[in-house]
Motif scaffolding. Structure first.
Motif, PDB file in Angstrom:
ATOM      1  N   THR A   1       0.836  -1.205   0.000  1.00 42.01           N
ATOM      2  CA  THR A   1       0.000   0.000   0.000  1.00 42.01           C
ATOM      3  C   THR A   1       0.868   1.251   0.000  1.00 42.01           C
ATOM      4  O   THR A   1       2.004   1.244   0.470  1.00 42.01           O
ATOM      5  CB  THR A   1      -0.908   0.040   1.243  1.00 42.01           C
ATOM      6  OG1 THR A   1      -0.074   0.011   2.402  1.00 42.01           O
ATOM      7  CG2 THR A   1      -1.864  -1.128   1.271  1.00 42.01           C
TER       8      THR A   1
ATOM      9  N   ASP B   1      -4.591   0.283  -6.940  1.00 41.86           N
ATOM     10  CA  ASP B   1      -5.569   1.356  -7.172  1.00 41.86           C
ATOM     11  C   ASP B   1      -5.021   2.476  -8.038  1.00 41.86           C
ATOM     12  O   ASP B   1      -5.768   3.345  -8.482  1.00 41.86           O
ATOM     13  CB  ASP B   1      -6.041   1.948  -5.831  1.00 41.86           C
ATOM     14  CG  ASP B   1      -7.082   1.056  -5.171  1.00 41.86           C
ATOM     15  OD1 ASP B   1      -7.381  -0.019  -5.741  1.00 41.86           O
ATOM     16  OD2 ASP B   1      -7.586   1.418  -4.086  1.00 41.86           O
ATOM     17  N   ASN B   2      -3.726   2.464  -8.271  1.00 41.44           N
ATOM     18  CA  ASN B   2      -3.161   3.472  -9.162  1.00 41.44           C
ATOM     19  C   ASN B   2      -3.440   3.057 -10.611  1.00 41.44           C
ATOM     20  O   ASN B   2      -2.967   2.033 -11.095  1.00 41.44           O
ATOM     21  CB  ASN B   2      -1.649   3.591  -8.915  1.00 41.44           C
ATOM     22  CG  ASN B   2      -1.009   4.628  -9.816  1.00 41.44           C
ATOM     23  OD1 ASN B   2      -1.065   4.523 -11.034  1.00 41.44           O
ATOM     24  ND2 ASN B   2      -0.404   5.635  -9.211  1.00 41.44           N
TER      25      ASN B   2
ATOM     26  N   ALA C   1      -3.547   3.053   0.434  1.00 38.14           N
ATOM     27  CA  ALA C   1      -4.275   2.450  -0.697  1.00 38.14           C
ATOM     28  C   ALA C   1      -3.373   1.453  -1.409  1.00 38.14           C
ATOM     29  O   ALA C   1      -2.174   1.715  -1.593  1.00 38.14           O
ATOM     30  CB  ALA C   1      -4.709   3.535  -1.666  1.00 38.14           C
TER      31      ALA C   1
ATOM     32  N   GLY D   1      -7.832  -3.822  -8.334  1.00 38.69           N
ATOM     33  CA  GLY D   1      -8.167  -2.420  -8.145  1.00 38.69           C
ATOM     34  C   GLY D   1      -9.659  -2.167  -8.218  1.00 38.69           C
ATOM     35  O   GLY D   1     -10.457  -3.052  -7.951  1.00 38.69           O
ATOM     36  N   ILE D   2     -10.019  -0.933  -8.576  1.00 42.33           N
ATOM     37  CA  ILE D   2     -11.412  -0.503  -8.475  1.00 42.33           C
ATOM     38  C   ILE D   2     -12.329  -1.299  -9.398  1.00 42.33           C
ATOM     39  O   ILE D   2     -11.914  -1.847 -10.399  1.00 42.33           O
ATOM     40  CB  ILE D   2     -11.577   0.994  -8.780  1.00 42.33           C
ATOM     41  CG1 ILE D   2     -11.019   1.299 -10.171  1.00 42.33           C
ATOM     42  CG2 ILE D   2     -10.936   1.829  -7.714  1.00 42.33           C
ATOM     43  CD1 ILE D   2     -11.402   2.669 -10.660  1.00 42.33           C
TER      44      ILE D   2
END
Lengths: 401, 371
Positions: free
Chosen positions: A269, A277-278, A273, B360-361
């Motif tokens: 992280t 998520d990047n 995050a 991820g998202i």
């Protein structure tokens, strides 16, 4: 398209699994880099007995004598990888010299060298490249002249992997100085403990001595240590170079690297995050994933063609160039996602994965250059694959003009 | 284990190649690009004569019951010759969606009509992927209203097939309340259109998402196959030109600067073939639906990148001539460029591929699409 294996192969897979279950306790750790060493040799002995090393080498030379079957080789590789178990000894002796001797060696040479090489007791290095002969290998100048029953060798080799712990070298030397460059070369076998051989480690950008320089001063080897005839060394060497290109750019290794990077990005992280998520890191990862799968499926296509004894043409020619490039870019992504931690190296505190990715990133650049540089690969692809004309030969221009 | 084409698949592709070699010469592509529909009809008649529209339609509905792989092999050839055809939209995407929705009697009937040749469908799924401005179509009973854009296969269409929230909606071309807006794109080898609907009557086939997913997935594989064929042709043309064109008393193809450009194109393009084969095969043969979805996205995005590279590099190998209209190379350049942005631009589609793997998202999160 049929990606299922027939019963024969499923049975074979079960057999491999059974073997691994019973014997994997004897296998040395996979990180063990040593080519020899007692545990490794004992494991090699078990693998040879059961046909998981030197599988297709005839029994009379110490192999298992099985018929060549690319699917079975593939299943063995898959199951060993799945069981995270070290496979048979690889290296230039087993991968390059043995096939060459089987094809072009004398009966005496086969009997003398193949079995101990397969057992891992005789380790080989390859003496091809020279300071003045890299991509233009045929211009090599290490010379051998005949004196009585011996060749007497003088000159220098470079990029010699494993020379420091090899027992033997197969090398190219110029024996006919007046012949055109490709026709003046011979292929010799020589013990590394011969008087006049000096091995100096060559430290690379990774900080390790992955290669050596080897110097020859009046080194004498019997004239019977030649493979093929005098002046035929180029042809003999080309038989082995084909084997070398097949060794590089393994698509399964790339897929396993990709999955490891995905795990790092999910687990690590930044400001709370996950790196995954990047969006930009993620985009790079998926871009590489598509390329990894393209190379994986291309590899499956090559396996099928080999099994069907069909030529793969372009699909085979591009493997070294694309495979090495892809591995390098995977390592680059791994380092980038680590952020500042990506520069840690050697035995630093906070180091990730023992510095593996940093080493990959640098060593893979070496692989792009070595074993036929990317530019030489592009010549091969454009000339043999696309039929484009060769660069015209220019007369030798002396330096300074 | 056999990774490759069967003899029948090779024969199929070769027969399409020979037919298009004859029926889709550059002069005809140029005619079509300039507004003459004759080549479109000729090519459609030839494909029909070979029975190709029946490829993916189930046998029970009068089709051949083959797979997306066979359809992709045909589409690769259409890309190779930059040929105008409703093939990908109707006989690929529409059929792929309808055959998933077969439990509904209506879907079976439509498959039968497509098989008989009386129905050709333009397909609109754009708003399911990248909905911009005030687009989107909503149903009230069987009446549709709203805007749909970038319908593929607008040539020869008798019907429109739209993906909507409820499932698949089929509208007759001349139905009341339908306004078709022809769009002019860079790619003159195929037509796309937009629709404005005001209470247009539709036949709605209810679907929970599987049929729409099948349309999008197979559509993406077909775009990849089309780009593969088009890029292959551009590389061949570049190599032929490099062998023939002389400068400094040598064929330019003997200069490493030029031959390495050709080698790089070949090195990037060749593994794409295996990726497209597998992605197409996965549509009919993977145990998990997510495999078909993932592979279609990897194939589409990868071919978009490699296609773009080949399109510009092959043009560059041709020097100034590549930039002119004279050689017609730009038809392939633009077709590849158009394939890149249909059914989702690469960054969007890669984000979907990541979401499918729980990387991820998730799709639809409030941050969806933001960097």
């Amino acid at each position: 398209m049929d990606l299922n294996f027939t019963q024969e192969y499923e049975d074979f897979r079960q057999q491999v699994r059974g073997f691994l279950k019973d014997h994997k306790g004897h296998a040395p750790a996979r990180t063990s880099r040593a080519v020899s060493g007692k545990a490794r040799l004992a494991w090699q002995k078990i693998l040879l007995e059961h046909g998981y090393a030197a599988r297709t080498i005839p029994k009379e030379y110490g192999g298992y004598g099985a018929e060549s079957d690319v699917l079975k080789s593939r299943i063995i590789a898959e199951e060993f990888a799945k069981a995270k178990t070290l496979g048979g000894i690889t290296g230039q002796g087993i991968n390059m010299l043995v096939p060459t001797l089987l094809e072009l060696g004398t009966q005496e040479q086969r009997e003398k060298y193949i079995a101990p090489t397969l057992r891992g007791e005789m380790v080989w290095c390859q003496g091809y490249s020279e300071p003045g002969a890299g991509s233009d290998l045929a211009s090599l100048r290490t010379a051998a002249h005949i004196d009585g029953d011996d060749f007497v060798i003088n000159g220098q080799k470079i990029w010699t992997s494993t020379a420091q712990f090899s027992d033997m070298m197969f090398c190219l030397v110029r024996t006919e100085p007046d012949a055109p460059k490709h026709q003046g070369i011979s292929y010799l076998l020589l013990p590394m403990d011969t008087a006049g051989i000096e091995v100096r480690p060559l430290i690379t950008m990774t900080g390790a001595a992955e290669f050596n320089e080897v110097f020859f001063t009046d080194v004498r080897v019997p004239t019977t240590n030649i493979v093929g005839k005098r002046g035929e060394g180029w042809m003999v060497a080309n038989a082995t170079l084909t084997h070398e290109r097949g060794m590089l750019g393994n698509p399964d290794a790339a897929l396993s690297r990709l999955n490891t990077i995905a795990d790092i990005m999910l687990q690590e992280t930044s400001s709370g995050a996950p790196l995954m998520d990047n969006a930009i890191y993620r985009d790079r990862l998926v871009t590489l994933q598509a390329e990894v799968y393209a190379m994986k499926f291309n590899g499956m296509r090559l396996t099928t063609n080999a099994k069907e004894k069909k030529s793969s043409g372009m699909a085979g020619l591009i493997v070294k160039l694309q495979g090495c490039e892809l591995n390098h870019r995977l390592a680059a992504l791994a380092i980038d996602v680590m952020g500042a931690y990506g520069v840690l190296y050697e035995d630093s505190p906070l180091l990730r994965d023992e510095g593996l990715w940093q080493t990959h990133y640098m060593f893979d650049l070496g692989l792009i250059i070595g074993g036929g540089s990317a530019q030489i690969q592009k010549n091969i692809i454009s000339e043999r694959g696309l039929g484009l004309p060769r660069e015209p030969k220019v007369p030798k221009v002396p330096k300074g003009n | 284990m056999y990774f490759g084409l069967s003899d029948n698949q090779t024969l199929l592709q070769d027969s399409v190649r020979r037919t298009l070699e004859r029926d889709a010469p550059l002069d005809d592509i140029r005619k079509f690009a300039q507004g003459d529909n004759t080549p479109l009809h000729t090519i459609h008649a030839s494909l029909t004569e070979l029975g190709l529209p029946l490829t993916l339609i189930p046998e029970a509905e009068g089709g051949l019951g083959l797979g997306v792989l066979e359809v992709a092999l045909v589409q690769e050839m259409l890309g190779r010759y930059a040929a105008p055809s409703p093939f990908a939209a109707t006989y690929g995407m529409a059929v792929a969606g309808l055959r998933v929705a077969q439990a509904d009697k209506q879907a079976k009937d439509w498959l039968g009509r497509i098989a008989s040749g009386v129905v050709i469908m333009a397909v609109g799924v754009n708003e399911q992927i990248d909905c911009r401005e005030d687009c989107g179509v909503v149903a009230s009973g069987d009446k549709l209203s709203g805007k749909a854009r970038f319908l593929l296969g607008a040539d020869l269409a008798t019907h429109y097939l739209l993906a909507i929230k409820e499932g698949l909606a089929i509208i007759e071309k001349d139905a009341k309340g339908v306004k078709e807006i022809a769009l002019t794109t860079i790619d003159k080898t195929r037509n796309v259109c937009a629709l404005e609907l005001k209470g247009a009557t539709a036949h709605i086939i209810k679907d929970k998402g599987a049929a729409v997913a099948a349309m999008i997935n197979s559509g993406r594989v077909l775009l990849a196959a089309d780009t593969l064929g088009a890029a292959d042709m551009m590389l061949e043309k570049a190599v032929a030109y490099a062998k023939e064109r002389e400068q400094f008393n040598r064929p330019i193809g003997s200069f490493q600067a030029v031959k390495h450009m050709c080698a790089e194109m070949a090195a990037k393009l060749e593994p794409c073939r295996a990726l497209v084969w597998y992605a197409a095969y996965a549509q009919d043969n993977s145990e998990e639906d997510s495999e078909a979805a993932l592979m279609s996205r990897l194939a589409q995005t990868h071919l978009s990148e490699v296609g773009q590279y080949v399109a510009r590099t092959a043009t560059e190998v041709h020097g100034g001539m590549g930039f002119t209209d004279l050689l017609g190379l730009h038809y392939w350049f633009k077709r590849i460029g158009s394939n890149r942005l249909m059914l989702g631009a690469p960054e969007f589609v890669r984000a979907e591929a990541a979401a499918l793997q729980n990387w991820g998202i998730k799709i639809g999160d409030k941050n969806w699409g933001k960097p």
